[in-house]
Design an enzyme around this catalytic site. Structure first.
Site, PDB file in Angstrom:
ATOM      1  N   ARG A   1       1.031  -1.237  -0.165  1.00 10.56           N
ATOM      2  CA  ARG A   1      -0.293   0.381  -0.068  1.00 10.56           C
ATOM      3  C   ARG A   1       1.055   1.110   0.124  1.00 10.56           C
ATOM      4  O   ARG A   1       1.699   0.877   0.741  1.00 10.56           O
ATOM      5  CB  ARG A   1      -1.095   0.080   1.168  1.00 10.56           C
ATOM      6  N   ASP A   2       0.477   2.373  -1.068  1.00  5.55           N
ATOM      7  CA  ASP A   2       1.039   3.227  -1.256  1.00  5.55           C
ATOM      8  C   ASP A   2       1.017   4.652   0.818  1.00  5.55           C
ATOM      9  O   ASP A   2       0.247   4.234   1.211  1.00  5.55           O
ATOM     10  CB  ASP A   2       0.407   4.347  -2.155  1.00  5.55           C
TER      11      ASP A   2
ATOM     12  N   ASN B   1       5.199   6.629 -13.673  1.00  8.51           N
ATOM     13  CA  ASN B   1       5.350   8.224 -14.360  1.00  8.51           C
ATOM     14  C   ASN B   1       6.503   7.656 -14.370  1.00  8.51           C
ATOM     15  O   ASN B   1       6.866   6.796 -13.602  1.00  8.51           O
ATOM     16  CB  ASN B   1       5.424   8.687 -12.216  1.00  8.51           C
TER      17      ASN B   1
ATOM     18  N   VAL C   1      10.272   7.738  -6.871  1.00 11.66           N
ATOM     19  CA  VAL C   1      11.387   7.153  -6.419  1.00 11.66           C
ATOM     20  C   VAL C   1      11.889   6.267  -7.927  1.00 11.66           C
ATOM     21  O   VAL C   1      11.482   5.708  -9.031  1.00 11.66           O
ATOM     22  CB  VAL C   1      10.517   5.302  -5.744  1.00 11.66           C
TER      23      VAL C   1
ATOM     24  N   HIS D   1       7.638   1.197 -10.657  1.00  7.15           N
ATOM     25  CA  HIS D   1       6.497   0.598 -10.064  1.00  7.15           C
ATOM     26  C   HIS D   1       5.282   1.377 -10.736  1.00  7.15           C
ATOM     27  O   HIS D   1       4.956   2.636 -11.130  1.00  7.15           O
ATOM     28  CB  HIS D   1       6.595   1.452  -8.706  1.00  7.15           C
TER      29      HIS D   1
END
Ligand code: AMP
Length: 117
Positions: free
Chosen positions: A30-31, A87, A96, A100
């Site tokens: 989870r973010d 992204n 980051v 992902h």
């Protein structure tokens, strides 16, 4: 070093994360700052800095990101759909440097981006 990034630390279990799925190729957790009722990040278990750095050797893990996303969506009950986002680098808003997949869902998400004018 590249394999010192925060997501590799989560993959290796060196820092805590709310892991919802993991296998030999990818890890989903989870973010920390969710932008929807369900916001899960799915990452390869090896370093790929950005989608602009992928090679043929990454194809198994990249394919698994999508089958894992489908599995996570099912586990989270996202029967009405969800959004997958990658992204890429500075203009893409990537923070980051470990490729992902964002999986967002749990409510209607609106337009993909706001209009510029
Ligand atoms: P991006 O802007 O695509 O690079 O997204 C990076 C995401 O990682 C952001 O949504 C952050 O909230 C999330 N994030 C950063 N550190 C952590 C962490 N330790 N655990 C979970 N999510 C994180």
């Amino acid at each position: 070093m590249a394999d010192d990034n925060v997501f590799m630390k989560i993959v290796r279990g060196e820092i805590p994360a709310d892991v919802v799925y993991r296998d030999e190729l990818v890890t989903a957790f989870r973010d920390l700052h969710p932008q929807a009722p369900v916001h899960v990040l799915i990452v390869p278990n090896h370093v790929i800095a950005t989608a602009d750095d992928v090679t043929e050797g990454d194809e198994a893990a990249l394919g698994r990101l999508f089958t894992a996303a489908r599995r996570v969506a099912e586990l989270e009950g996202l029967t009405d759909g969800y959004r997958l986002i990658v992204n890429v680098k500075r203009h893409g808003g990537q923070e980051v440097d470990h490729l992902h997949l964002h999986l967002l869902g749990g409510e209607p998400l609106g337009p993909m981006r706001s209009r510029r004018r």
